[in-house]
Write an enzyme that holds these catalytic residues in place. Structure first.
Site, PDB file in Angstrom:
ATOM      1  N   GLY A 105      39.536   3.868  18.338  1.00  0.00           N
ATOM      2  CA  GLY A 105      38.111   3.945  18.016  1.00  0.00           C
ATOM      3  C   GLY A 105      37.238   4.021  19.247  1.00  0.00           C
ATOM      4  N   GLY A 106      35.963   3.672  19.070  1.00  0.00           N
ATOM      5  CA  GLY A 106      35.004   3.781  20.169  1.00  0.00           C
ATOM      6  C   GLY A 106      35.362   2.913  21.355  1.00  0.00           C
TER       7      GLY A 106
ATOM      8  CG  ASN B 168      28.345  -0.324  25.392  1.00  0.00           C
ATOM      9  OD1 ASN B 168      27.836   0.462  26.189  1.00  0.00           O
ATOM     10  ND2 ASN B 168      28.732  -1.537  25.743  1.00  0.00           N
TER      11      ASN B 168
ATOM     12  CE  LYS C  68      31.469  -0.589  21.130  1.00  0.00           C
ATOM     13  NZ  LYS C  68      32.394  -1.177  22.112  1.00  0.00           N
TER      14      LYS C  68
ATOM     15  CB  THR D  55      29.724  -3.796  18.381  1.00  0.00           C
ATOM     16  OG1 THR D  55      31.086  -4.178  18.497  1.00  0.00           O
ATOM     17  CG2 THR D  55      29.133  -4.374  17.112  1.00  0.00           C
TER      18      THR D  55
ATOM     19  CG  ASP E  12      32.149  -1.012  25.597  1.00  0.00           C
ATOM     20  OD1 ASP E  12      31.725  -2.171  25.770  1.00  0.00           O
ATOM     21  OD2 ASP E  12      32.100  -0.415  24.514  1.00  0.00           O
TER      22      ASP E  12
ATOM     23  CE1 TYR F 192      31.588 -12.437  20.828  1.00  0.00           C
ATOM     24  CE2 TYR F 192      32.137 -10.248  21.610  1.00  0.00           C
ATOM     25  CZ  TYR F 192      31.278 -11.096  20.956  1.00  0.00           C
ATOM     26  OH  TYR F 192      30.121 -10.612  20.412  1.00  0.00           O
TER      27      TYR F 192
END
Length: 532
Positions: free
Chosen positions: A397-398, A355, A327, A323, A371, A490
């Site tokens: 980003g990733g 990931n 990544k 994460t 992802d 989350y």
């Protein structure tokens, strides 16, 4: 073995802790320094001894402030009290068949009172844990320190080294020390530190503790790395967790299964920074439990990706979730051709972010990206046709790379906004061959661009993630209520941004849905390694 440190400031409070975590520990540590003198005096009276004293093996600890405890007085009265307790309750508990330990710091061997306590312990069958605490960092050769601890006291003493782990390289040194102490046996494929000779004097039980977030893996992998025990404490009683990085014994027993691990337990994990908030351990360890698999999934806060590569070898890590912010760097393991024998899925090459990492039958690394599918599936349940939909993606980003790749593959028109506008432009240029994509700054200057790309807004940055829960990456944007807001964070389950969109009447998708979708896909990849 899980040792539950009792941290309440009264004996009644400690009794409540024992009741609250009943069945989740194998040993108790009675922290005498956290009790008042009045409460300590009760212990010396036969009528004042709590009923749980003989229910589990017991460690008596009277910790100084300099070693992370509460005692701020001289050593002599502290040790005199411990001696009184050994002569009274500890001796009787041993006679009744209980195991009793005393934690004594290594420097008190030079004090007459310290030697007197050790002699009394030997007479009554009380075992000694010879400890050293270093809150400044991890020594260059922890195995040599363990050897010193093993040789400074009497025979049969258990050396304990607790050190502050300040980064991934410190953790590597600590795991190498565990390997060296055990002669390199059953600890992945590590070769130790070369200090095994000093550590061999401590043959048998050794306690190794890595303190702080970066040391967390050593706490929940203690049986795997050969540490005699690991400490847990109650976060909601007394002073809470009594050392940096501790968690409660129920989590140790039920989430990380510390009581069932052994030297051959398979290790999986997640790397990121920060990562201790991750719900992945609870998800994947529950999956292993359901499968009846001798495996454990652990968060590895990581500040040095190359040091972590060494840790993967030392612990023979079989699978990995990746994460923020690693990544893209992990994708480089596969796309740079530096690792002969490694391979990756087409999504990793296309997205430039990885990931998920597993191993094939030859031990080679295999990269994947769950992802893309993890992001698209929840969105397609809300918006079945993404063709020509205008979507703003926050971040470059990733995670954003996977999101943008998935959206363009589904025919959406994409706008990428990032605080570093150049990075957003690079991402847009790289994916221009896949469809309609533009870029801009993550600022009010891009409001006009967002006006034509606001069917869906996808938030991929770390802004709003715990502990930064009061931040909103587009506080300058006023929702109309027609947008779909997709927040991939989350933790917390409802960010400030998501709440604001929901209040405006928008359809919202929380990070929980993406997390569960991609985690199930990862679990399938991890399951494929079971027969390797």
């Amino acid at each position: 073995m899980i040792c539950f440190t009792l941290s309440a400031n009264t004996l009644d409070g400690m009794s409540a802790q024992v009741d609250r975590y009943h069945g989740c520990f194998d040993m108790l540590e009675l922290r005498l320094d956290l009790l008042s003198q009045e409460e300590r005096d009760k212990l010396l009276q036969s009528a004042g001894a709590p009923a749980w004293l003989g229910e589990a093996p017991l460690i008596l600890t009277f910790r100084r402030q300099s070693d992370g405890g509460a005692w701020n007085g001289e050593d002599a009265p502290r040790l005199k009290y411990v001696l009184s307790l050994v002569e009274s309750h500890a001796a009787s508990l041993v006679r009744e068949g209980s195991s009793v330990f005393i934690d004594l710091e290594d420097d008190v061997v030079a004090i007459a009172a310290g030697r007197e306590v050790a002699a009394a312990a030997a007479r009554h069958g009380v075992q000694i844990i010879r400890s050293r605490h270093d809150f400044e960092g991890t020594p260059d050769d922890p195995a040599a320190v363990i050897g010193e601890l093993a040789s400074c006291g009497g025979p049969g003493e258990i050396p304990k080294l607790a050190v502050q782990v300040r980064g991934s390289r410190d953790l590597v040194r600590l795991i190498k020390a565990a390997d060296a102490v055990r002669g390199g046996a059953d600890c992945g494929t590590g070769s130790g530190t070369g200090s095994g000779a000093g550590a061999e004097r401590s043959a048998g039980r050794v306690i190794l503790v890595g303190m702080g977030p970066y040391g967390f893996p050593s706490r929940v992998l203690s049986p795997r790395i050969g540490s005699f025990l690991s400490y847990g404490s109650d976060p909601g009683e007394g002073r809470g967790h009594v050392a940096p990085g501790q968690i409660d014994p129920r989590s140790m027993a039920e989430v990380y299964r510390c009581r069932t691990q052994g030297p051959h337990t398979e290790v999986f994990g997640i790397i990121g920074n920060p990562v201790l908030h991750s719900r992945s351990p609870a998800f994947h360890n529950a999956e292993f439990d359901r499968q009846g698999r001798d495996a454990v999934y652990v968060p590895f806060p990581t500040d040095d990706i190359e040091a972590f590569r060494e840790l993967m070898t030392l612990l023979d890590i079989r699978g990995l979730s990746v994460t923020i912010p690693h990544k893209e760097m992990v994708a480089g393991w596969f796309t740079s051709n530096a690792d002969k024998g490694s391979s990756c899925s087409p999504e990793v090459s296309a997205v430039g972010a990885c990931n998920t990492v597993t191993r094939d039958s030859g031990g080679n690394l295999v990269g994947a990206n769950t992802d893309v599918a993890g992001f698209l599936e929840p969105l397609l349940r809300r918006v079945p046709d993404l063709h020509s939909r205008g979507v703003t993606v926050l971040g470059a980003g990733g995670a954003a790379r996977a999101v943008v790749y998935g959206l363009l593959s589904a025919g959406a028109r994409v706008l990428v906004l990032n605080r570093n506008q150049d990075r957003a432009a690079l991402l847009a240029d790289e994916y221009a061959h896949l469809g309609q994509i533009s870029s801009g700054a993550l600022s009010p200057d891009s409001l006009s661009l967002m006006a034509t790309h606001n069917d869906i807004i996808v938030q991929t940055t770390s802004v709003g993630m715990a502990p930064d829960v009061d931040s909103d990456p587009i506080s300058f944007y006023d929702f109309t209520g027609t947008e779909v807001l997709y927040e991939i964070i989350y933790a917390p389950p409802k960010t400030k941004l998501l709440s604001r969109a929901e209040d405006a009447g928008c359809s919202v998708i929380g990070g929980e849905e993406m997390f569960l979708t991609q985690a199930k896909l990862q679990a399938q990849l991890f399951a494929q390694t079971a027969n390797i």
